[in-house]
Write a protein that holds these residues in place. Sequence first.
Motif, PDB file in Angstrom:
ATOM      1  N   GLU A   1     -41.215 -52.723 -74.671  1.00 31.54           N
ATOM      2  CA  GLU A   1     -42.573 -53.203 -74.885  1.00 31.54           C
ATOM      3  C   GLU A   1     -42.613 -54.484 -75.694  1.00 31.54           C
ATOM      4  OE1 GLU A   1     -41.803 -50.062 -76.640  1.00 31.54           O
ATOM      5  OE2 GLU A   1     -41.722 -49.179 -74.664  1.00 31.54           O
ATOM      6  N   GLY A   2     -41.514 -54.840 -76.355  1.00 28.80           N
ATOM      7  CA  GLY A   2     -41.520 -56.001 -77.222  1.00 28.80           C
ATOM      8  C   GLY A   2     -42.345 -55.735 -78.471  1.00 28.80           C
ATOM      9  N   ILE A   3     -42.002 -54.685 -79.209  1.00 23.65           N
ATOM     10  CA  ILE A   3     -42.730 -54.306 -80.422  1.00 23.65           C
ATOM     11  C   ILE A   3     -42.417 -55.300 -81.536  1.00 23.65           C
ATOM     12  CG2 ILE A   3     -42.960 -52.524 -82.217  1.00 23.65           C
ATOM     13  CD1 ILE A   3     -44.115 -51.681 -79.541  1.00 23.65           C
ATOM     14  N   ASP A   4     -43.449 -55.750 -82.235  1.00 16.65           N
ATOM     15  CA  ASP A   4     -43.263 -56.611 -83.401  1.00 16.65           C
ATOM     16  C   ASP A   4     -42.630 -55.773 -84.504  1.00 16.65           C
ATOM     17  OD1 ASP A   4     -43.416 -58.232 -85.640  1.00 16.65           O
ATOM     18  OD2 ASP A   4     -45.440 -58.923 -85.208  1.00 16.65           O
ATOM     19  N   PRO A   5     -41.413 -56.119 -84.953  1.00 11.83           N
ATOM     20  CA  PRO A   5     -40.729 -55.298 -85.945  1.00 11.83           C
ATOM     21  C   PRO A   5     -41.192 -55.520 -87.379  1.00 11.83           C
ATOM     22  CG  PRO A   5     -39.366 -57.157 -85.387  1.00 11.83           C
ATOM     23  CD  PRO A   5     -40.583 -57.221 -84.484  1.00 11.83           C
ATOM     24  N   HIS A   6     -42.166 -56.382 -87.581  1.00  9.73           N
ATOM     25  CA  HIS A   6     -42.628 -56.703 -88.936  1.00  9.73           C
ATOM     26  C   HIS A   6     -43.772 -55.779 -89.349  1.00  9.73           C
ATOM     27  CE1 HIS A   6     -41.092 -60.390 -86.933  1.00  9.73           C
ATOM     28  NE2 HIS A   6     -40.274 -60.316 -87.963  1.00  9.73           N
ATOM     29  N   GLY A   7     -43.583 -54.482 -89.132  1.00  9.24           N
ATOM     30  CA  GLY A   7     -44.631 -53.490 -89.362  1.00  9.24           C
ATOM     31  C   GLY A   7     -45.128 -53.408 -90.784  1.00  9.24           C
ATOM     32  N   TRP A   8     -44.325 -53.799 -91.764  1.00  8.30           N
ATOM     33  CA  TRP A   8     -44.754 -53.734 -93.167  1.00  8.30           C
ATOM     34  C   TRP A   8     -45.889 -54.704 -93.460  1.00  8.30           C
ATOM     35  CZ3 TRP A   8     -40.329 -56.032 -91.471  1.00  8.30           C
ATOM     36  CH2 TRP A   8     -40.168 -57.385 -91.746  1.00  8.30           C
ATOM     37  N   LEU A   9     -46.162 -55.639 -92.553  1.00  4.66           N
ATOM     38  CA  LEU A   9     -47.241 -56.602 -92.778  1.00  4.66           C
ATOM     39  C   LEU A   9     -48.624 -55.999 -92.522  1.00  4.66           C
ATOM     40  CD1 LEU A   9     -45.595 -59.771 -91.220  1.00  4.66           C
ATOM     41  CD2 LEU A   9     -45.785 -59.143 -93.644  1.00  4.66           C
ATOM     42  N   ASP A  10     -48.678 -54.849 -91.877  1.00  6.58           N
ATOM     43  CA  ASP A  10     -49.957 -54.166 -91.654  1.00  6.58           C
ATOM     44  C   ASP A  10     -50.200 -53.216 -92.826  1.00  6.58           C
ATOM     45  OD1 ASP A  10     -51.828 -52.048 -90.785  1.00  6.58           O
ATOM     46  OD2 ASP A  10     -51.734 -53.109 -88.871  1.00  6.58           O
ATOM     47  N   PRO A  11     -51.283 -53.417 -93.591  1.00  6.86           N
ATOM     48  CA  PRO A  11     -51.534 -52.570 -94.767  1.00  6.86           C
ATOM     49  C   PRO A  11     -51.636 -51.084 -94.436  1.00  6.86           C
ATOM     50  CG  PRO A  11     -53.070 -54.417 -94.704  1.00  6.86           C
ATOM     51  CD  PRO A  11     -52.301 -54.443 -93.428  1.00  6.86           C
ATOM     52  N   GLU A  12     -52.132 -50.749 -93.267  1.00  9.10           N
ATOM     53  CA  GLU A  12     -52.230 -49.343 -92.873  1.00  9.10           C
ATOM     54  C   GLU A  12     -50.839 -48.715 -92.781  1.00  9.10           C
ATOM     55  OE1 GLU A  12     -53.784 -45.649 -91.827  1.00  9.10           O
ATOM     56  OE2 GLU A  12     -54.670 -47.373 -92.830  1.00  9.10           O
ATOM     57  N   ASN A  13     -49.870 -49.485 -92.306  1.00  4.28           N
ATOM     58  CA  ASN A  13     -48.504 -48.961 -92.235  1.00  4.28           C
ATOM     59  C   ASN A  13     -47.957 -48.671 -93.626  1.00  4.28           C
ATOM     60  OD1 ASN A  13     -48.444 -48.954 -89.477  1.00  4.28           O
ATOM     61  ND2 ASN A  13     -47.365 -50.893 -89.289  1.00  4.28           N
ATOM     62  N   GLY A  14     -48.292 -49.480 -94.597  1.00  2.56           N
ATOM     63  CA  GLY A  14     -47.848 -49.209 -95.960  1.00  2.56           C
ATOM     64  C   GLY A  14     -48.315 -47.844 -96.429  1.00  2.56           C
ATOM     65  N   ARG A  15     -49.568 -47.523 -96.149  1.00  5.79           N
ATOM     66  CA  ARG A  15     -50.117 -46.223 -96.537  1.00  5.79           C
ATOM     67  C   ARG A  15     -49.406 -45.091 -95.805  1.00  5.79           C
ATOM     68  NH1 ARG A  15     -53.122 -42.478 -94.661  1.00  5.79           N
ATOM     69  NH2 ARG A  15     -53.675 -43.535 -92.747  1.00  5.79           N
ATOM     70  N   VAL A  16     -49.259 -45.242 -94.506  1.00 10.98           N
ATOM     71  CA  VAL A  16     -48.605 -44.217 -93.682  1.00 10.98           C
ATOM     72  C   VAL A  16     -47.146 -44.047 -94.111  1.00 10.98           C
ATOM     73  CG1 VAL A  16     -47.810 -43.712 -91.317  1.00 10.98           C
ATOM     74  CG2 VAL A  16     -50.151 -44.516 -91.710  1.00 10.98           C
ATOM     75  N   TRP A  17     -46.464 -45.150 -94.325  1.00  4.02           N
ATOM     76  CA  TRP A  17     -45.043 -45.096 -94.662  1.00  4.02           C
ATOM     77  C   TRP A  17     -44.808 -44.511 -96.050  1.00  4.02           C
ATOM     78  CZ3 TRP A  17     -43.135 -50.537 -92.675  1.00  4.02           C
ATOM     79  CH2 TRP A  17     -43.203 -50.552 -91.282  1.00  4.02           C
ATOM     80  N   MET A  18     -45.679 -44.820 -97.005  1.00  2.00           N
ATOM     81  CA  MET A  18     -45.507 -44.244 -98.341  1.00  2.00           C
ATOM     82  C   MET A  18     -45.617 -42.721 -98.283  1.00  2.00           C
ATOM     83  SD  MET A  18     -47.230 -47.061-100.851  1.00  2.00           S
ATOM     84  CE  MET A  18     -46.952 -46.121-102.335  1.00  2.00           C
ATOM     85  N   GLY A  19     -46.507 -42.218 -97.443  1.00  2.00           N
ATOM     86  CA  GLY A  19     -46.603 -40.762 -97.267  1.00  2.00           C
ATOM     87  C   GLY A  19     -45.332 -40.195 -96.650  1.00  2.00           C
ATOM     88  N   ALA A  20     -44.777 -40.892 -95.662  1.00  2.59           N
ATOM     89  CA  ALA A  20     -43.536 -40.418 -95.031  1.00  2.59           C
ATOM     90  C   ALA A  20     -42.352 -40.481 -96.006  1.00  2.59           C
ATOM     91  CB  ALA A  20     -43.249 -41.251 -93.785  1.00  2.59           C
ATOM     92  N   ILE A  21     -42.316 -41.514 -96.834  1.00 10.35           N
ATOM     93  CA  ILE A  21     -41.251 -41.651 -97.830  1.00 10.35           C
ATOM     94  C   ILE A  21     -41.354 -40.503 -98.851  1.00 10.35           C
ATOM     95  CG2 ILE A  21     -40.393 -43.069 -99.737  1.00 10.35           C
ATOM     96  CD1 ILE A  21     -41.364 -45.539 -97.970  1.00 10.35           C
ATOM     97  N   ALA A  22     -42.566 -40.234 -99.319  1.00  5.65           N
ATOM     98  CA  ALA A  22     -42.763 -39.132-100.268  1.00  5.65           C
ATOM     99  C   ALA A  22     -42.346 -37.801 -99.640  1.00  5.65           C
ATOM    100  CB  ALA A  22     -44.223 -39.070-100.726  1.00  5.65           C
ATOM    101  N   GLU A  23     -42.685 -37.612 -98.369  1.00  4.76           N
ATOM    102  CA  GLU A  23     -42.309 -36.361 -97.679  1.00  4.76           C
ATOM    103  C   GLU A  23     -40.791 -36.253 -97.537  1.00  4.76           C
ATOM    104  OE1 GLU A  23     -42.915 -34.594 -93.252  1.00  4.76           O
ATOM    105  OE2 GLU A  23     -44.726 -35.342 -94.258  1.00  4.76           O
ATOM    106  N   ALA A  24     -40.128 -37.365 -97.203  1.00  4.30           N
ATOM    107  CA  ALA A  24     -38.665 -37.346 -97.065  1.00  4.30           C
ATOM    108  C   ALA A  24     -38.005 -37.039 -98.411  1.00  4.30           C
ATOM    109  CB  ALA A  24     -38.158 -38.676 -96.517  1.00  4.30           C
ATOM    110  N   LEU A  25     -38.559 -37.553 -99.485  1.00  5.22           N
ATOM    111  CA  LEU A  25     -38.004 -37.291-100.808  1.00  5.22           C
ATOM    112  C   LEU A  25     -38.281 -35.864-101.268  1.00  5.22           C
ATOM    113  CD1 LEU A  25     -38.857 -40.665-102.527  1.00  5.22           C
ATOM    114  CD2 LEU A  25     -36.563 -39.747-102.146  1.00  5.22           C
ATOM    115  N   ALA A  26     -39.404 -35.307-100.806  1.00  4.85           N
ATOM    116  CA  ALA A  26     -39.776 -33.951-101.208  1.00  4.85           C
ATOM    117  C   ALA A  26     -39.068 -32.926-100.364  1.00  4.85           C
ATOM    118  CB  ALA A  26     -41.287 -33.763-101.109  1.00  4.85           C
TER     119      ALA A  26
END
Length: 161
Positions: free
Chosen positions: A136-161
């Motif tokens: 699909e040619g996905i833009d790999p710069h996903g951290w630039l979307d603020p919504e991804n930051g929120r989603v990813w922080m939750g996933a990081i917390a879950e992985a650590l927990a």
Amino acid sequence: MFRPFISACLLAASPLHAADGPRVVTDIGPVQALVARVMQGVGEAEVILPSGASPHGYALRPSQARDLGQADLVVWVGPELTPWLADPLAQLAPQAVLLPLMAVPDTVQLPLRDGDGFEEHDHDHGHGHEGEHGEEGIDPHGWLDPENGRVWMGAIAEALA
């Protein structure tokens, strides 16, 4: 105010918990910053790519290979940004929990586009980004979307927990 306390409690009960906290490795600085927010006061994450290095191709230094070999958790954008990292992860970090952020559910995935503003990502000159970043040619710069930051922080917390 309560975030460091909650993070410490989650990490203390975590299977990733070591005597000094979990050993976490990230691929790039922006991911390290997200992990640092989640781990605030509990530990620090190592980053593989030094500032200014291209994520599209990189040769690991021995110290970075050692960091991967000792990792409990590796948080990375994914093969969309650092395709060269997949093999070292399989070989050096088979014991680590891997968290490819672009694969996290609810991640906003934007199509790769021309004129993305990244000088090192000249997509008009046919050097293989379309195949490198998937069909699909996905833009790999996903951290630039603020919504991804929120989603990813939750996933990081879950992985650590």
